[in-house]
Design a protein around this motif. Structure first.
Motif, PDB file in Angstrom:
ATOM      1  N   UNK A 511      89.004 -23.035 -41.082  1.00 34.09           N
ATOM      2  CA  UNK A 511      89.952 -22.605 -40.054  1.00 34.09           C
ATOM      3  C   UNK A 511      90.936 -23.735 -39.803  1.00 34.09           C
ATOM      4  N   UNK A 512      92.106 -23.372 -39.288  1.00 35.80           N
ATOM      5  CA  UNK A 512      93.146 -24.379 -39.091  1.00 35.80           C
ATOM      6  C   UNK A 512      93.435 -24.644 -37.619  1.00 35.80           C
ATOM      7  N   UNK A 513      92.729 -23.961 -36.709  1.00 40.22           N
ATOM      8  CA  UNK A 513      92.925 -24.173 -35.280  1.00 40.22           C
ATOM      9  C   UNK A 513      91.573 -24.307 -34.592  1.00 40.22           C
ATOM     10  N   UNK A 514      91.464 -25.327 -33.721  1.00 39.93           N
ATOM     11  CA  UNK A 514      90.232 -25.561 -32.968  1.00 39.93           C
ATOM     12  C   UNK A 514      90.586 -25.771 -31.498  1.00 39.93           C
ATOM     13  N   UNK A 515      89.787 -25.168 -30.610  1.00 43.69           N
ATOM     14  CA  UNK A 515      90.018 -25.330 -29.174  1.00 43.69           C
ATOM     15  C   UNK A 515      88.722 -25.786 -28.506  1.00 43.69           C
ATOM     16  N   UNK A 516      88.808 -26.870 -27.745  1.00 42.91           N
ATOM     17  CA  UNK A 516      87.663 -27.415 -27.009  1.00 42.91           C
ATOM     18  C   UNK A 516      87.878 -27.117 -25.521  1.00 42.91           C
ATOM     19  N   UNK A 517      87.074 -26.225 -24.977  1.00 44.94           N
ATOM     20  CA  UNK A 517      87.253 -25.784 -23.597  1.00 44.94           C
ATOM     21  C   UNK A 517      86.410 -26.618 -22.637  1.00 44.94           C
ATOM     22  N   UNK A 518      86.999 -26.968 -21.488  1.00 43.84           N
ATOM     23  CA  UNK A 518      86.296 -27.640 -20.382  1.00 43.84           C
ATOM     24  C   UNK A 518      85.561 -28.895 -20.834  1.00 43.84           C
ATOM     25  N   UNK A 523      81.328 -36.722 -22.379  1.00 38.65           N
ATOM     26  CA  UNK A 523      80.538 -35.615 -22.920  1.00 38.65           C
ATOM     27  C   UNK A 523      80.959 -35.410 -24.369  1.00 38.65           C
ATOM     28  N   UNK A 524      80.008 -35.536 -25.262  1.00 37.80           N
ATOM     29  CA  UNK A 524      80.312 -35.385 -26.686  1.00 37.80           C
ATOM     30  C   UNK A 524      80.425 -33.912 -27.042  1.00 37.80           C
ATOM     31  N   UNK A 525      81.566 -33.556 -27.654  1.00 38.10           N
ATOM     32  CA  UNK A 525      81.792 -32.182 -28.113  1.00 38.10           C
ATOM     33  C   UNK A 525      82.151 -32.222 -29.591  1.00 38.10           C
ATOM     34  N   UNK A 526      81.704 -31.222 -30.324  1.00 39.44           N
ATOM     35  CA  UNK A 526      81.921 -31.245 -31.768  1.00 39.44           C
ATOM     36  C   UNK A 526      82.116 -29.833 -32.306  1.00 39.44           C
ATOM     37  N   UNK A 527      83.041 -29.708 -33.250  1.00 39.74           N
ATOM     38  CA  UNK A 527      83.237 -28.469 -34.016  1.00 39.74           C
ATOM     39  C   UNK A 527      83.252 -28.841 -35.498  1.00 39.74           C
ATOM     40  N   UNK A 608      97.302 -30.270 -45.581  1.00 41.88           N
ATOM     41  CA  UNK A 608      96.852 -29.165 -44.734  1.00 41.88           C
ATOM     42  C   UNK A 608      96.946 -29.626 -43.278  1.00 41.88           C
ATOM     43  N   UNK A 609      97.368 -28.728 -42.384  1.00 43.58           N
ATOM     44  CA  UNK A 609      97.568 -29.092 -40.984  1.00 43.58           C
ATOM     45  C   UNK A 609      96.521 -28.384 -40.111  1.00 43.58           C
ATOM     46  N   UNK A 610      95.785 -29.204 -39.324  1.00 45.88           N
ATOM     47  CA  UNK A 610      94.710 -28.701 -38.470  1.00 45.88           C
ATOM     48  C   UNK A 610      95.114 -28.926 -37.012  1.00 45.88           C
ATOM     49  N   UNK A 611      95.206 -27.859 -36.241  1.00 50.75           N
ATOM     50  CA  UNK A 611      95.621 -27.941 -34.833  1.00 50.75           C
ATOM     51  C   UNK A 611      94.398 -28.108 -33.929  1.00 50.75           C
ATOM     52  N   UNK A 612      94.469 -29.099 -33.041  1.00 50.48           N
ATOM     53  CA  UNK A 612      93.390 -29.363 -32.090  1.00 50.48           C
ATOM     54  C   UNK A 612      93.954 -29.226 -30.675  1.00 50.48           C
ATOM     55  N   UNK A 613      93.359 -28.355 -29.875  1.00 42.35           N
ATOM     56  CA  UNK A 613      93.738 -28.230 -28.471  1.00 42.35           C
ATOM     57  C   UNK A 613      92.473 -28.211 -27.623  1.00 42.35           C
ATOM     58  N   UNK A 614      92.659 -28.365 -26.318  1.00 43.52           N
ATOM     59  CA  UNK A 614      91.508 -28.338 -25.426  1.00 43.52           C
ATOM     60  C   UNK A 614      91.933 -28.437 -23.982  1.00 43.52           C
TER      61      UNK A 614
END
Length: 820
Positions: A511-518, A523-527, A608-614
């Protein structure tokens, strides 16, 4: 060259030699030499050494010649050099020429690039010190060197093709290696701060035949405050001398590495005849004490290559007290994740402990016997019913549940517990606490072709309240058959030629888009980004920097691995988000958001471009004292626009005297922990910190949950995360300048902004109250001044030791007054 004036070569090697490589001089003698790149002030030179064997210490080498790297110096990589063959280099200096052969590999590439960099630095320094016509003449006469630099930059780059070959060699390793067994002695001893007063021979020389390796670990080497705060102790030399005198008398050993963190020390010795087969030696240390920094608990480790096997040896001292097994589990996980070893090839990511083929882990792991009373335990020991007793061992239970040390093995324990004895005797603890005996001191291993020869304690040593433990492991090491290696290498190169020329690498991303909510503070978060090689050839990938940005990603984001080599398969890349004290302030204030774009570059392929939001949940951790004093409600109860507006607003008349979050933590500790033993010295649990953080940010509970140690560590983390400390950065230098003058120190505090002054006075009053209960909590002025001065009176850049002493002296004035 100024390097000519160096007298003591041993000191010189340790301090100034930055890079070294073995070489073969291509003259009539064809002798092996060690070539070292040396830096002193801003001058560089190549030092050529003769050596008796693979250089382990300064005593193993003799200086033969110094080659200054100046305008007259040039280096030329012969164009006949091909991948996989040794690199031929011609050096020219003062109209002399020297031709040598350097070994194939990334270490040679790094060495030559550093030589090139040193030449560039020398040119800049030289141009800055030469005036008028002389300078212009020197520049003109050195133009031939510029062309040499260009030739160096076009030397064979050990990139994709090199990794292709490495990958194939690794897959075909069995074709050119065979297994040879070597004996490793592993020993661990918690010496309880004592000095050696008896021979260690009964422990270290217990085997009839001398082992090939010694890995000897100590814990609690020095319990003094000086060792704890400044990591300096004379006992390092005392115990090292005792070990060297206790090694097996029938062999000669070389000390390869010593690494120490406060009282945790690891000594690594090898039989001298094996020294030449050891390479890539690296040592690291990780503290797991309070705030994950203090070194009273943690681990030290050494990793190395022996023949064709990679090994890592860890010596750890985990959290104490029978009920703290979860804290010990957390210490183990922290050590595994935070212990990072740099690789010889700087383009490769660091190695973790568990990335090694063989891991040897020893130390005071501090796991205890639980659920049994002390008399019943002693009765089982008298009956030598160790099997029944072992069923109640915390480490065994945690390993059975696969909570810690997954994949590790431990030999059968048929010796009595090694803790706790009255010092100087074989009697169990007769103190008031009357500790339940336990197997605190353990030795474990992970890997193939390992057979334990014995596992035992050594009861005759009585220096400490622990008994030393040893194990002899027979380990199968992969040794290279040179003829078979050469044939395998040539076959691989031939098979790759056609494939590499005809095929273009290609991958697909899951996938090319990842969203980390809250996302929350600390706090360690990982996708997971799955990368699949759908082309015909292996490929090399790397996340690359975007234009005008210092790194490939924002500081709160990490891709693991950030670069790598992908054969015809898939790889999982962890995209990890972690907001810490460095990144929280700008996220809290709205100056930054969780937004980034990663650029994944494929060598000889496309990007390749990977979008990270949160979304980030604002926290009191990482917010300023000024802002928090304006908030009467919990920070997550307030609209984001209001929070951002308060950051830049002036102090209102309705402002709180101190942040309510500080009051809640200090008040909790004052009421519940004034007599708590080892307060501010023993870490809390991370899971409890997360609940405390949420409680402060949301106001969901009237009282704080968790242990006293977790609340205490939360207070320290809060102070550490302040974007401007309690004593602001702007007056830091003044604090240093007047640290010995109590009147001037008080004046500085009196002139602080009101909210900062209130917090400082509130905290120091609380600490003085704690000192009134020092008989119970074991705190003193030195301990508190060292811990809190580092948080309250800190610079915006790194401190040196002198600054640390001055800030401690500054802060002590406010603890001593009225403490009687």
């Amino acid at each position: 060259c100024q390097c000519h004036r160096i007298i003591n070569i041993n000191i010189f090697l340790t301090k100034y030699c930055k890079h070294a490589v073995q070489c073969l001089l291509l003259d009539n003698v064809m002798e092996s030499r060690l070539l070292g790149l040396v830096e002193h002030i801003k001058e560089h030179a190549l030092f050529l050494f003769t050596h008796r064997r693979m250089a382990i210490t300064g005593n193993d080498v003799t200086l033969q010649e110094i080659i200054p790297i100046s305008y007259d110096f040039s280096s030329f990589v012969c164009p006949c050099t091909i991948l996989g063959a040794d690199t031929r280099v011609r050096l020219t200096f003062f109209n002399e020429k020297m031709e040598c052969k350097l070994p194939f590999g990334s270490q040679t590439r790094l060495f030559l690039s550093e030589v090139n960099r040193a030449w560039c630095v020398g040119c800049l320094v030289g141009q800055g010190t030469v005036k008028g016509e002389g300078r212009n003449e020197l520049v003109r006469s050195s133009r031939h060197t510029v062309s040499n630099k260009a030739q160096m930059l076009t030397m064979p780059q050990f990139g994709l093709r090199d990794n292709l070959i490495k990958c194939e060699l690794l897959k075909n390793e069995e074709a050119y290696t065979y297994i040879q067994n070597f004996n490793f002695f592993l020993g661990t001893y918690n010496v309880n701060g004592q000095t050696p007063r008896e021979s260690l021979r009964p422990w270290l020389s217990a085997t009839p035949q001398p082992p090939d390796f010694y890995c000897v670990g100590f814990q609690e080497l020095d319990l003094s405050k000086e060792a704890f705060f400044f990591n300096d102790t004379p006992k390092e030399q005392e115990w090292m001398k005792a070990v060297s005198e206790g090694l097996h008398p029938d062999a000669k050993y070389a000390l390869v590495k010593l690494v120490r963190l406060v009282g945790i020390m690891l000594l690594f010795y090898v039989k001298k005849e094996h020294a030449k087969h050891i390479s890539e030696v690296e040592a690291e240390a990780v503290g797991t004490g309070i705030m994950g920094r203090m070194g009273n608990k943690g681990a030290v480790a050494v990793r190395f290559q022996f023949h064709n096997s990679d090994l890592c040896v860890v010596n750890s001292h985990l959290a104490a007290h029978i009920e703290e097994y979860e804290r010990r589990n957390q210490d183990y996980k922290d050590i595994c994740s935070r212990m990072l070893f740099r690789q010889q090839d700087p383009t490769l990511p660091p190695l973790t402990i568990l990335k090694h083929s063989i891991v040897l882990w020893l130390g005071d792991l501090n796991y205890r016997i639980s659920e049994l009373d002390v008399d019943y335990v002693k009765d089982l020991i008298l009956k030598k019913d160790f099997e029944t007793l072992h069923n109640y061992d915390q480490l065994k239970r945690q390993m059975d549940e696969e909570t810690v040390f997954v994949g590790f093995m431990e030999g059968e324990i048929d010796f009595q517990p090694t803790y706790k004895y009255d010092t100087g005797s074989d009697y169990w603890d007769t103190s008031e606490k009357c500790r339940v005996p336990a197997w605190c001191d353990r030795i474990l291993w992970r890997g193939k072709n390992i057979v334990q020869q014995y596992y035992q304690s050594h009861m005759t040593l009585r220096t400490s309240d622990h008994k030393p433990v040893s194990s002899l492991l027979e380990i199968g090491i992969k040794v290279v058959n040179e003829e078979a290696y050469k044939k395998t290498f040539e076959d691989i190169v031939r098979s790759l030629d056609k494939l590499e020329n005809e095929c273009i690498p290609s991958v697909s991303v899951s996938q090319s888009e990842f969203h980390f909510k809250d996302v929350k503070f600390m706090q360690h978060r990982s996708e997971t980004l799955k990368l699949h090689n759908d082309g015909q050839v292996p490929c090399q990938f790397e996340f690359i920097q975007k234009l005008d940005e210092p790194a490939y990603c924002k500081p709160w984001l990490t891709a693991n691995p950030a670069k790598g080599f992908l054969a015809q398969a898939s790889i999982d890349i962890d995209l990890e988000v972690f907001v810490n004290r460095s990144t929280a302030p700008e996220l809290n204030s709205g100056q930054q958001q969780l937004e980034d774009i990663l650029v994944l570059h494929l060598e000889r392929g496309k990007d390749y471009f990977i979008s990270i939001t949160g979304s980030y949940l604002p926290s009191c951790f990482g917010s300023s004292i000024h802002t928090l004093c304006q908030m009467r409600e919990p920070i997550q109860e307030m609209p984001l626009e209001m929070i951002h507006r308060l950051v830049t607003s002036k102090r209102s008349q309705k402002a709180l005297d101190i942040p309510k979050e500080i009051w809640m933590m200090v008040d909790h500790l004052y009421r519940n922990a004034s007599k708590q033993e080892d307060l501010f010295q023993q870490p809390g649990l991370r899971s409890e910190f997360e609940v405390i953080r949420d409680c402060l940010d949301t106001g969901t509970l009237d009282s704080l949950p968790g242990s006293n140690h977790s609340v205490a560590e939360s207070l320290l983390l809060f102070l550490d995360a302040l974007p401007d400390p309690v004593v602001p950065f702007s007056v830091y230098q003044e604090c240093l300048d007047c640290s010995s003058n109590i009147g001037q120190c008080k004046k500085i505090i009196s002139l602080l902004p009101q909210c900062h002054k209130n917090v400082f006075n509130y905290l120091t009053a609380f600490l003085r109250e704690l000192l009134k209960n020092s008989a119970y909590n074991r705190l003193d002025v030195n301990i508190l001044a060292t811990i809190f001065s580092a948080l309250l009176v800190r610079p915006s850049t790194k401190q040196d030791q002198m600054e640390k002493r001055k800030t401690r002296e500054f802060f002590q004035h406010f603890l001593i007054q009225d403490s009687h």
